[in-house]
Design an enzyme around this catalytic site. Structure first.
Site, PDB file in Angstrom:
ATOM      1  CB  ILE A 493      10.314   2.431   2.689  1.00 56.25           C
ATOM      2  CG1 ILE A 493       9.497   2.879   3.910  1.00 56.25           C
ATOM      3  CG2 ILE A 493       9.970   1.030   2.278  1.00 56.25           C
ATOM      4  CD1 ILE A 493       8.002   2.897   3.661  1.00 56.25           C
ATOM      5  N   GLY A 494      12.710   4.533   4.055  1.00 57.48           N
ATOM      6  CA  GLY A 494      13.114   5.936   4.038  1.00 57.48           C
ATOM      7  C   GLY A 494      13.581   6.372   5.405  1.00 57.48           C
ATOM      8  CB  ALA A 495      15.880   8.667   6.554  1.00 59.70           C
ATOM      9  N   GLY A 496      13.053   9.201   8.380  1.00 61.44           N
ATOM     10  CA  GLY A 496      12.262  10.286   8.938  1.00 61.44           C
ATOM     11  C   GLY A 496      13.170  11.083   9.860  1.00 61.44           C
ATOM     12  CD  GLU A 497      13.118  16.122  13.390  1.00 62.43           C
ATOM     13  OE1 GLU A 497      11.906  16.030  13.644  1.00 62.43           O
ATOM     14  OE2 GLU A 497      13.900  16.812  14.056  1.00 62.43           O
ATOM     15  CG  PHE A 498      11.332  11.991  15.453  1.00 69.62           C
ATOM     16  CD1 PHE A 498      11.871  12.652  16.544  1.00 69.62           C
ATOM     17  CD2 PHE A 498      10.331  12.602  14.730  1.00 69.62           C
ATOM     18  CE1 PHE A 498      11.403  13.897  16.911  1.00 69.62           C
ATOM     19  CE2 PHE A 498       9.851  13.844  15.099  1.00 69.62           C
ATOM     20  CZ  PHE A 498      10.397  14.497  16.194  1.00 69.62           C
ATOM     21  CD  GLU A 500      16.882   2.722  10.120  1.00 68.47           C
ATOM     22  OE1 GLU A 500      16.391   1.947  10.952  1.00 68.47           O
ATOM     23  OE2 GLU A 500      18.063   2.693   9.755  1.00 68.47           O
ATOM     24  CB  VAL A 501       9.988   5.563   7.195  1.00 67.39           C
ATOM     25  CG1 VAL A 501       8.548   5.208   6.889  1.00 67.39           C
ATOM     26  CG2 VAL A 501      10.090   6.960   7.775  1.00 67.39           C
ATOM     27  CG  ASP A 612       5.283  21.144   5.865  1.00 66.05           C
ATOM     28  OD1 ASP A 612       5.518  21.794   4.827  1.00 66.05           O
ATOM     29  OD2 ASP A 612       6.099  20.363   6.377  1.00 66.05           O
TER      30      ASP A 612
HETATM   31  O1  ACK Z   1       8.707   8.826  -1.199  1.00 69.26           O
HETATM   32  P1  ACK Z   1       8.720   7.655  -0.275  1.00 69.26           P
HETATM   33  O2  ACK Z   1       8.848   6.292  -0.801  1.00 69.26           O
HETATM   34  O3  ACK Z   1       7.427   7.730   0.675  1.00 69.26           O
HETATM   35  O4  ACK Z   1       9.792   7.933   0.884  1.00 69.26           O
HETATM   36  C1  ACK Z   1       9.213   8.451   2.022  1.00 69.26           C
HETATM   37  C2  ACK Z   1       9.792   7.751   3.232  1.00 69.26           C
HETATM   38  O5  ACK Z   1       8.836   6.830   3.705  1.00 69.26           O
HETATM   39  C3  ACK Z   1      10.160   8.720   4.366  1.00 69.26           C
HETATM   40  O6  ACK Z   1       9.015   9.408   4.791  1.00 69.26           O
HETATM   41  C4  ACK Z   1       7.754   6.776   2.825  1.00 69.26           C
HETATM   42  N1  ACK Z   1       6.527   6.636   3.607  1.00 69.26           N
HETATM   43  C5  ACK Z   1       6.167   7.350   4.682  1.00 69.26           C
HETATM   44  N2  ACK Z   1       4.951   6.924   5.129  1.00 69.26           N
HETATM   45  C6  ACK Z   1       4.572   5.919   4.308  1.00 69.26           C
HETATM   46  C7  ACK Z   1       3.408   5.080   4.240  1.00 69.26           C
HETATM   47  N3  ACK Z   1       2.402   5.213   5.113  1.00 69.26           N
HETATM   48  N4  ACK Z   1       3.360   4.168   3.271  1.00 69.26           N
HETATM   49  C8  ACK Z   1       4.388   4.060   2.376  1.00 69.26           C
HETATM   50  N5  ACK Z   1       5.483   4.825   2.374  1.00 69.26           N
HETATM   51  C9  ACK Z   1       5.570   5.743   3.335  1.00 69.26           C
HETATM   52  C10 ACK Z   1       7.761   8.031   2.005  1.00 69.26           C
END
Ligand code: ACK
Length: 837
Positions: A493-498, A500-501, A612
């Site tokens: 669902i996304g990319a974190g610094e470390f 993939e999320v 932050d």
């Molecule tokens: O805006 P988003 O969909 O929400 O894109 C970012 C992406 O992962 C990178 O951080 C999503 N994300 C992070 N933590 C969670 C979580 N606990 N539940 C759902 N989405 C998340 C975030």
């Protein structure tokens, strides 16, 4: 090793090949020798002048050795028909290749039509007479493959229909992925699959002295290459990896777990005489607790032998003790562990540099067990024996309270006088009405925290994971270890610094499966990256609040390392609001803000400064519940794309950060309140970028000069006022989070208080309608009315503009330039046109 294995090579086969040719005047074998005088089995046929040629050459039976796809490489010369005057009518320039499968040699006498055609073979290069004259042989090489084969072997057949051919060599082979050791797992020789695009999954077996908790696998490609390794083996405890093998730890070294990368030297005051040690023994008179990790030094016990009760009340116990006689080095701090008697599973640890401690927030009339131990550079000593101490029961406390009535009365009197002095001082200092201030300076909390003290005012206090020597210990103290097999990853669902999320599902034993978010640590991380990555879990795991993202646990025992949290369906708040611009009621937005404030109140109560806070770091779920997320140590800011380097060298998200934090690094809960004001602005403007496209430098300058963000469109006065309060230059004048929560609670409970919008032209009329149900006469003065609607600070502006009585205010019509318009212009200093001097 070459991945091709020959089943037949007519060039290297020195004996009789046993091939059959018919009819008699067709293919014939000619005994030639190569440049090294080795015999070459060459078959040739050249009946180009005759009609209806059908000459067959059959190989002997070839075992496929278990391969289901085989390759045939032919080397041959083929005469160009143009070079054969007179034969043009009948001469051919191709021949055909066939095969027939059989489990044994019995199939030799099959009919021609039972053969299956592999291909018609043509030459890339034909030779001419000239070539022959120069004795130059032009060899063609053609390769064909056949499969899937289902029997144990096969015959090949070559059919000539009137060409001039010399078949110089036939090589038949299959491909395999050669045996290899990868990630300490041995993968056997593997014959490639029957299909040219097939990947065969192959299990590896752990090499000697290695074990696995994630079985190793690789994939063998049709080309004989090993691809996509999964899982691995690790050298078992007492062994370390060297050159793809597990080597024993030498005496004096140990390795406690397969997960440790290499053998380590025995920690101070410990030793091993044996090879393959999994731990080291303590030297004489040195000890290590059973629960201490084997990496910990052995220390001489410095146990605290006696403890003095200095003060006991119904809710607290204060203790003091003597420094041990012979501590093993300088005592860095004491660790005080206590718990209610018979409730050992839930205990509290206080760290103190002093030889005194107060545990408060205790139950009256209850017995508590205390144990103390000292820590020196060599590690922790053993815990003292258990001291059992009881708090005073309520009844006793009440009677002793009775006897103290005169004292209390006296203190009350003094208190009232003091309070009066403070209030007068406050009024004389000319400060307008605002929020009551908490008694404690936020830095003081921080100082306490940095000194390693943990005070227990009945509320849990945040423990900085940095205070742990071993960061792994911190993670496991605060985060549950989850087995990777309990997690199903569904999508990225996304990319974190470390790394993939992902979103996915978590199925814990005895619980229903539920959705989770999974942050992963990418492969090839450094030890520091792993520590920083898991640092977030060590922090998050200490929090338990409906408006703080909830940590389910961590995966550290297998790869990839993961942090598993609750799933927030709507993702991050800024993106969500941008996507849904204008879609929510003011009450819904205020509820989101209330949630964020409540989470922040919890964090500030715990002594945690976020640093932050921004809408991008708030997550929102399907019920529109907002939760604070993105916790970290120094890396939080490293990770934030908004963070910019300041002249002081730190990396700070300028637009969200209080001026004192930018200028001299003063990050406190009060600077978090400033950021909260910016989040309010982001929410009320549906994800607008604070200060739009102004540069960071211009933002710093404007804010320093006293300019503030103007109100978002259609923002209730009360909310914009709260933002301005959060952006007070003097951080002590900013509201505390608990005050923000109760303010928002009041506004939400009384929705009409949110109807007055800053930039609505009829705002004053609204104010009168909503706040003065029986007309303006409900308030005696403009000041009183403005106080009631939490706008007391604007009394002066109203007065200056001629609205000195409630009647004057009530007479404002829609056509008039309303006092609120003037007032709101004054609050729009970032726009030079709107700014009134
Ligand atoms: O805006 P988003 O969909 O929400 O894109 C970012 C992406 O992962 C990178 O951080 C999503 N994300 C992070 N933590 C969670 C979580 N606990 N539940 C759902 N989405 C998340 C975030």
């Amino acid at each position: 090793m070459h991945p091709a294995v020959n089943l037949l090579d007519s060039r290297t086969d020195m004996g009789d090949l046993g091939w059959i040719a018919y009819p008699k005047n067709g293919w014939e074998e000619i005994g030639e020798v190569d440049e090294n005088f080795a015999p070459i089995h060459t078959y040739q046929v050249c009946n180009v002048m005759e009609q209806n040629q059908n000459n067959w050459l059959l190989t002997s039976w070839i075992s496929n050795e278990g391969a289901s796809r085989i390759f045939i490489e032919l080397k041959f010369t083929l005469r160009d028909c143009n070079s054969l005057p007179g034969g043009l009518g009948t001469c051919k320039e191709t021949f055909n290749m066939y095969y027939f499968e059989s489990d044994n040699e019995d199939g030799r006498n099959i009919r021609e039509n039972q053969y299956i055609k592999i291909d018609t073979i043509a030459a890339d290069e034909s030779f001419t007479e000239l070539d022959l004259g120069d004795r130059v042989m032009k060899l063609n090489t053609e390769v064909r493959d056949v499969g899937p084969l289902t029997k144990k072997g096969f015959y090949l057949a070559f059919q000539d229909v009137g060409a001039c051919i010399a078949l110089v060599s036939v090589r038949v082979y299959y491909k395999k992925c050669p045996s290899v050791i990868r990630n300490l797992a041995l993968f056997p020789d593997t014959i490639t699959g029957a299909d040219s695009s097939q990947l065969l999954e192959v299990s590896g077996s752990c090499v000697n002295h290695s074990v696995t908790d994630e079985p190793p696998k690789m994939h063998c490609s049709a080309e004989g290459e090993w691809l996509v390794p999964i899982g691995k083996c690790m050298c078992k405890a007492g062994y370390e990896e060297k050159n793809n093998t597990c080597q024993v730890c030498r005496p004096g070294f140990f390795k406690a777990s397969p997960h440790s990368p290499s053998c380590s030297k025995c920690p101070p005051h410990s030793y091993t005489l044996e090879e393959a040690s999994t731990s080291c023994l303590c030297e004489e008179h040195y000890f290590r607790r059973e629960s201490d990790p084997p990496t910990m030094a052995c220390t001489t016990p410095s146990p605290i032998s006696s403890v003095k009760k200095s003060k006991i009340t119904k809710n607290s116990i204060s203790l003091s003790w003597q420094e041990p006689d012979r501590p093993n080095g300088i005592i860095l701090e004491y660790e005080i562990k206590y718990f209610e008697k018979d409730q050992e599973t839930s205990y509290t640890i206080i760290k103190s540099k002093e030889t005194t401690v107060t545990a408060d927030g205790l139950k009256p009339g209850s017995a508590y067990i205390f144990q103390i131990r000292a820590r020196t550079a060599a590690g922790y000593g053993g815990f003292s024996r258990r001291f059992e101490i009881e708090t005073i029961p309520v009844s006793v406390a009440a009677s002793s309270d009775q006897s103290q009535i005169p004292i209390i009365t006296l203190s009350l009197t003094v208190g009232v006088i003091l309070l009066a002095v403070v209030v007068i001082g406050f009024l004389l200092s000319g400060r307008r009405c605002g929020y009551s201030k908490a008694k404690q300076d936020p830095e003081e909390e921080k100082m306490h925290f940095h000194n390693g003290h943990i005070k227990l005012p009945g509320v849990k206090t945040y423990i900085d994971p940095h205070t742990y020597e071993d960061p792994n210990q911190a993670v496991h103290e605060f985060a549950k270890e989850i087995e990777a097999s309990c997690i199903t990853i569904e999508r990225v669902i996304g990319a974190g610094e470390f790394g993939e999320v992902c979103s996915g599902r978590l199925k814990l034993q005895g619980k229903r499966e539920f959705p989770v978010a999974i942050k992963t640590l990418k492969v090839g991380y450094t030890e520091k990256q792993r520590r920083d990555f898991l640092g977030e879990a060590s922090i998050m795991g200490q929090f338990d609040h409906p408006n703080i993202i909830h940590l389910e646990g961590v995966v550290t025992k297998s790869k990839p390392v993961m942090i598993v949290t609750e799933y927030m369906e709507n993702g991050s708040l800024d993106t969500f609001l941008k996507k849904n611009d204008g879609q929510f009621t003011v009450i819904q937005l205020a509820e989101m803000l209330r949630g964020i404030a409540s989470g922040m109140k919890y964090l500030s109560d715990m002594g945690y400064v976020h640093r932050d806070l921004a809408a991008r770091n708030i997550l929102i779920n399907s019920n529109l519940v907002c939760k604070v997320s993105d916790f970290g140590l120094s890396r939080v800011l490293e990770d934030d794309p908004e963070a910019a380097y300041t002249t002081r060298g730190g990396k700070i998200p300028i637009r969200w950060t209080a001026p004192e934090a930018i200028a001299f690094g003063k990050f406190t809960s009060a600077s978090d309140v400033w950021s909260y004001g910016i989040v309010m602005w982001e929410v009320m403007s549906y994800g607008e970028r604070p200060y739009w496209e102004m540069t960071n430098q211009d933002v710093i300058k404007a804010v320093e000069e006293g300019y503030r963000l103007p109100s978002p469109m259609d923002c209730p006065v009360a909310l914009y006022q709260l933002m301005l309060d959060c952006w007070q230059k003097d951080r002590n004048s900013r509201p505390k989070f608990d005050e923000i929560v109760s303010m928002l609670d009041k506004l939400i409970r009384n929705p009409s208080s949110l109807k007055t919008l800053v930039n609505a032209s009829n705002s004053v009329s609204n104010l009168l309608v909503e706040h003065s149900p029986v007309g303006s006469s409900a308030y005696r003065s403009v000041g009183e009315w403005l106080e009631a609607i939490k706008m007391g600070r604007y009394t002066e502006i109203f007065m200056k503009n001629g609205y000195s009585s409630m009647d004057a205010v009530a007479q404002v019509t829609l056509e008039d330039e309303s006092p609120c318009e003037k007032w709101s212009l004054t609050l729009h200093p970032l726009f030079p046109t709107g700014y009134q001097t």
